[in-house]
Design an enzyme around this catalytic site. Structure first.
Site: not given
Ligand code: IPM
Ligand code: MG
Length: 354
Positions: A138, A189, A221, A245, A249
């Site tokens: 990042y 990884k 993975d 990240d 999710d």
């Molecule tokens: C998160 C989001 C952010 C990230 C984006 C919006 C920059 O996806 O907080 O997980 O990638 O960290």
């Molecule tokens: Mg995210």
């Protein structure tokens, strides 16, 4: 106490509004605060030409805690990267040194049926993802675009971790593991990436200070696969910025909806920014359809981690549990054919339960 609200874009303003109303409900003689609201993301770009306006950053530095909605939207997709809404979020994390991102994925028993996974797989799920937030690909340099010798366009980014960055996030994860079930899984990884080989080495070194925590390592993975196959094998997961990240999710869907997941991003002293894991959902913005519970639960994390009021945090989490037990659902957590409530009614129900 100074609390800064950063509604941001899309559904951000609607969910922050509900969370602030909930916070007001908690105001008491021994719990007094002042809320300031400032733009960030696309809203910052619209008002100040900058996704992180100077005034917003200054207020953020002064505030005891920050509550953020979400950033991003299709209007901003064609801006150069430095002006995109996401940069506002990434810069505030970096500027405030918010390196420790805690993303709990907990299943509320009332929502077992809302997950796409079988109840037998997710019942009792309680995972804490500790994601490093201010390093990795990042922020690594160099990055950018260039032209290859043959005139082809090429994009490039740098995955990078310094030893000290791994040490400080590993310490956070081990200490959290000590408050839970003394189990930590570090995800990397290391079969491919040098950054990960170093990560694993350093995590092993830090582990010597925590002989009571049992540490395991897993490739990312495989971790993605194991999260679906047998998620309850995990307790605390430690990982870097990009893997965290993605895995967070994914983990959110184990709990039924990304609309339920809060997060805390903390600096070395525990000051933090609190935000739902979900994004700005521009497709439903302004329609009173967003689930405000992830933001309200982020408020609970704020009370617990930054404002030292775990009593109020538990009360708030209890109120959310109550509303769910009473059968109220926003559309993201409903089962087929059941009636749903909107954003503002869900907020009101939580306040009533309080
Ligand atoms: C998160 C989001 C952010 C990230 C984006 C919006 C920059 O996806 O907080 O997980 O990638 O960290
Ligand atoms: Mg995210």
């Amino acid at each position: 106490m100074k609390i800064l609200a950063l509604p941001g874009d899309g559904i951000g303003p609607e969910i922050i509004k509900q969370a602030i109303l909930v916070l007001e409900k908690l105001r008491a003689k021994d719990f007094n605060f002042e809320v300031t609201t400032m733009p960030i993301g696309g809203a910052g770009y619209d008002s100040h030409g900058d996704p992180l306006p100077q005034t917003t950053l200054q207020e953020a530095k002064k505030a005891e805690a920050i509550l953020l909605g979400a950033v991003g939207g299709p209007n901003y997709d064609n801006l150069p990267r430095s002006l995109r809404p996401e940069q506002g979020l990434l810069r505030i994390r970096k500027e405030l040194g918010l390196f420790a991102n805690l993303r709990p994925a907990v299943i509320h028993s009332e929502l077992l049926g809302a997950s796409t996974l079988k109840t037998s797989v997710i019942e009792g799920l309680d995972i804490m993802i500790v994601r490093e937030l201010t390093g990795d690909i990042y922020f690594g340099k160099p990055r950018g675009r260039r032209s290859t010798g043959s005139g082809e366009r090429e994009g490039f980014d740098t995955m990078q971790y310094r030893e000290s960055e791994v040490v400080r996030i590993a310490n956070v994860a081990f200490q959290i593991a000590q408050k839970r079930s003394f189990k930590l899984c570090s995800v990397d990884k290391a079969n491919v990436l040098d950054t990960s080989i170093l990560w694993r080495e350093v995590v092993d070194e830090v582990s010597r200070d925590y002989p009571d925590v049992s540490l395991s390592h897993m490739y990312v993975d495989n971790a993605g696969m194991q999260l679906l196959k047998n998620p309850r094998q995990f307790d605390v997961i430690l990982t870097g910025n990009i893997f965290g990240d993605i895995l967070s999710d994914q983990a959110s869907m184990l709990t039924g909806s990304i609309g339920m997941l809060p997060s805390a991003s903390l600096d070395h002293s525990g000051k933090g920014l609190f935000e739902p894991v979900h994004g700005s959902a521009p497709d439903i913005a302004g329609t009173d359809r967003a689930n405000p519970l992830a933001t309200i639960l982020s408020l609970a994390m704020m009370l617990r981690y930054s404002l030292n009021r775990s009593d109020l945090a538990s009360r708030l989490e209890g109120a959310v549990g109550q509303v769910l037990a009473d059968g109220y659902r926003t559309e993201d957590i409903t089962e087929d054919g059941k009636e749903t409530v909107g954003t503002s009614l869900m907020g009101e129900l939580v306040r009533k339960a309080l």
